[in-house]
Design an enzyme around this catalytic site. Structure first.
Site, PDB file in Angstrom:
ATOM      1  NE  ARG A   1     -19.153  -8.577 -18.704  1.00  0.00           N
ATOM      2  CZ  ARG A   1     -20.348  -8.240 -19.173  1.00  0.00           C
ATOM      3  NH1 ARG A   1     -20.973  -7.173 -18.681  1.00  0.00           N
ATOM      4  NH2 ARG A   1     -20.921  -8.951 -20.127  1.00  0.00           N
TER       5      ARG A   1
ATOM      6  N   GLY B   1      -5.880  -1.285  -1.435  1.00  0.00           N
ATOM      7  CA  GLY B   1      -5.636   0.006  -0.783  1.00  0.00           C
ATOM      8  C   GLY B   1      -6.920   0.501  -0.143  1.00  0.00           C
ATOM      9  CG  HIS B   2      -9.492  -1.531   2.648  1.00  0.00           C
ATOM     10  ND1 HIS B   2      -9.060  -2.832   2.688  1.00  0.00           N
ATOM     11  CD2 HIS B   2     -10.763  -1.583   2.197  1.00  0.00           C
ATOM     12  CE1 HIS B   2     -10.025  -3.628   2.275  1.00  0.00           C
ATOM     13  NE2 HIS B   2     -11.068  -2.895   1.971  1.00  0.00           N
TER      14      HIS B   2
ATOM     15  CD  GLN C   1      -3.925  -5.457  -6.450  1.00  0.00           C
ATOM     16  OE1 GLN C   1      -3.845  -4.248  -6.518  1.00  0.00           O
ATOM     17  NE2 GLN C   1      -4.958  -6.044  -5.861  1.00  0.00           N
ATOM     18  NE  ARG C   2      -1.246  -9.548   0.613  1.00  0.00           N
ATOM     19  CZ  ARG C   2      -2.144  -9.611   1.589  1.00  0.00           C
ATOM     20  NH1 ARG C   2      -2.837  -8.550   1.913  1.00  0.00           N
ATOM     21  NH2 ARG C   2      -2.337 -10.722   2.236  1.00  0.00           N
TER      22      ARG C   2
ATOM     23  NE  ARG D   1     -18.396  -6.505 -22.188  1.00  0.00           N
ATOM     24  CZ  ARG D   1     -18.162  -7.804 -22.262  1.00  0.00           C
ATOM     25  NH1 ARG D   1     -16.960  -8.286 -22.026  1.00  0.00           N
ATOM     26  NH2 ARG D   1     -19.133  -8.629 -22.562  1.00  0.00           N
TER      27      ARG D   1
ATOM     28  CG  ASP E   1      -1.945  -1.078   1.213  1.00  0.00           C
ATOM     29  OD1 ASP E   1      -2.165  -1.665   0.136  1.00  0.00           O
ATOM     30  OD2 ASP E   1      -2.529  -1.368   2.278  1.00  0.00           O
TER      31      ASP E   1
HETATM   32  O1  F6P Z   1      -2.205  -4.047   3.956  1.00  0.00           O
HETATM   33  C1  F6P Z   1      -2.025  -4.574   2.703  1.00  0.00           C
HETATM   34  C2  F6P Z   1      -3.300  -5.089   2.110  1.00  0.00           C
HETATM   35  O2  F6P Z   1      -2.879  -5.849   1.016  1.00  0.00           O
HETATM   36  C3  F6P Z   1      -4.335  -4.064   1.703  1.00  0.00           C
HETATM   37  O3  F6P Z   1      -4.093  -3.375   0.518  1.00  0.00           O
HETATM   38  C4  F6P Z   1      -5.569  -4.913   1.626  1.00  0.00           C
HETATM   39  O4  F6P Z   1      -6.705  -4.110   1.727  1.00  0.00           O
HETATM   40  C5  F6P Z   1      -5.392  -5.805   2.787  1.00  0.00           C
HETATM   41  O5  F6P Z   1      -4.001  -5.940   2.971  1.00  0.00           O
HETATM   42  C6  F6P Z   1      -6.002  -7.170   2.685  1.00  0.00           C
HETATM   43  O6  F6P Z   1      -5.858  -7.804   3.927  1.00  0.00           O
HETATM   44  P1  F6P Z   1      -5.955  -9.363   4.202  1.00  0.00           P
HETATM   45  O7  F6P Z   1      -4.671  -9.984   3.802  1.00  0.00           O
HETATM   46  O8  F6P Z   1      -6.119  -9.433   5.684  1.00  0.00           O
HETATM   47  O9  F6P Z   1      -7.119  -9.881   3.451  1.00  0.00           O
END
Ligand code: F6P
Length: 374
Positions: free
Chosen positions: A292, A179-180, A300-301, A171, A136
């Site tokens: 959509r 990113g919350h 992403q992680r 579309r 984030d």
């Molecule tokens: O803090 C990183 C993050 O990847 C945020 O972007 C995402 O909202 C959150 O973690 C998701 O969390 P979890 O792994 O607990 O579902």
């Protein structure tokens, strides 16, 4: 005679690409300085339960390019950890694990939550060094965080791919990006991927403005659009409700009022769930184009860290050992340009690095015609 130094390391919070590269950086530099290093499994839980992993030369070999974290991670908090179905304060237990392992320092790799937890353990007398990691990029007082660059590349690549399918089907495609609380990832990848609309938590939006931008493109002959939306982006009315509830929570003087405001925030978060799908529906109604949704989610992680993240992780990880050798404890190893800087954990914990309204990325995006819905 004092034995050689012994240090511990853990990774906490959501995983991010580059964690293994950072563990390797700390571990190899520690070996080089004649220190012993042990890993704790699954964040602060491993510390509470004394679950360790030996980090000898063999364990550190071949991990530079590997995604995830070999230590495992978790979101447990030292002061409120579920143990046998009950919430317990494990800070003293953790302090005993630290003592019994004869640690001189503990390196914690994590994001916002980890910095708050690290501070809670510093208050119990542990010598702590932190490294900023989160996709984030929302940690205060560091230029950037381990994992952000990789996640931004993945999200950009996804937007690139969504372009051709959106174009072919005429579309709107909405890419929901992690990113919350901060919009760095949606903003960076949205700009790099040429998204037509970028919605981030820092700029509340009016769906009518978003629809107008899409209709304008259609009128000019482009009947597809890409919307990059951060998980935490909010329409103006919802944003005002969140701000008011957060204010009520902050100003509450009684326990009942605090709980009421807290529940209100939980309720608002529940209402927000699924908002990207609602946005798609609204845009269909307002533009008469099909819409959509693609939730990029955990892709992403995951996976291999970028060269930039490997380099950053190695720089910060090795610097952590320099901090330990100098006895510079209670510090985050922050990235500052090409250098690193010691920043007190107390100044980082509880602070969020949001995208400033006047940030150059925002003005550049506006210059190339990106709509922020405001
Ligand atoms: O803090 C990183 C993050 O990847 C945020 O972007 C995402 O909202 C959150 O973690 C998701 O969390 P979890 O792994 O607990 O579902």
């Amino acid at each position: 005679m004092k034995q050689s130094k012994r240090i511990g390391i853990l990774t906490a919070g959501g995983d991010s690409p580059g964690l293994n590269a950072a563990i390797r950086g700390v571990g190899k530099a520690a070996h080089d300085a004649g220190m012993e290093i042990i890993g704790f499994r699954d964040g602060f839980r491993g510390l509470a339960q004394n679950q360790t992993i030996k980090l000898d030369k063999k364990a550190l070999a071949g991990i530079l390019t590997v995604g995830g974290t070999l230590l495992g991670t978790g979101r447990d908090k030292p002061h409120r950890m579920e143990v046998n179905g009950r919430m317990r304060d494990m800070r003293d237990v953790i302090a005993r694990t630290y003592e019994s392992n004869k640690l001189d320092a503990l390196v914690c790799l994590g994001g916002g939550g980890t910095h708050k937890n690290a501070l809670r353990l510093m208050e119990k007398g542990l010598n702590i060094i932190t490294l900023p990691k989160t996709i984030d990029n929302d940690i205060a007082l560091t230029d950037t965080t381990i994992g952000f660059d990789t996640a931004m590349s993945i999200a950009t690549m996804a937007i690139d791919r969504l372009h051709s399918t959106a174009h072919s089907h005429h579309r709107i495609i909405i890419a929901e990006i992690m990113g919350h609380r901060a919009g760095w990832l949606a903003l960076g990848s949205g700009i790099a991927g040429g998204a037509d609309v970028i919605l981030i938590p820092e700029i509340s939006y009016d769906v009518r403005n978003v629809a107008a931008a899409i209709r304008k493109r259609k009128k000019l002959g482009t009947n597809f659009s890409i919307v990059a939306v951060a998980e935490g982006a909010l329409p103006i009315k919802e944003a005002a409700q969140f701000t008011a509830a957060a204010r009520r929570k902050k100003e509450a003087t009684t326990k009942t009022d605090k709980l009421k405001a807290k529940n209100e925030l939980v309720h608002l978060r529940e209402l927000h769930d699924g908002s990207t799908w609602r946005l798609a529906k609204q845009l269909e109604e307002l533009t008469h184009l099909e819409a959509r949704v693609t939730i990029l989610g955990y892709v992403q992680r995951g996976g291999t860290p970028s060269a930039t993240d490997r380099l950053l992780a190695t720089r910060l990880g090795t610097a952590a050992v320099d901090f330990i050798l100098k006895g510079n404890f209670g510090m985050m190893v922050a990235a500052r340009g090409e250098d690193v800087k010691a920043v007190p954990v107390i100044d980082v914990a509880g602070r969020l690095k949001s995208v400033p309204a006047d940030h150059s990325w925002i003005s550049s995006a506006r210059h190339v015609g990106t709509c922020f819905g405001d």
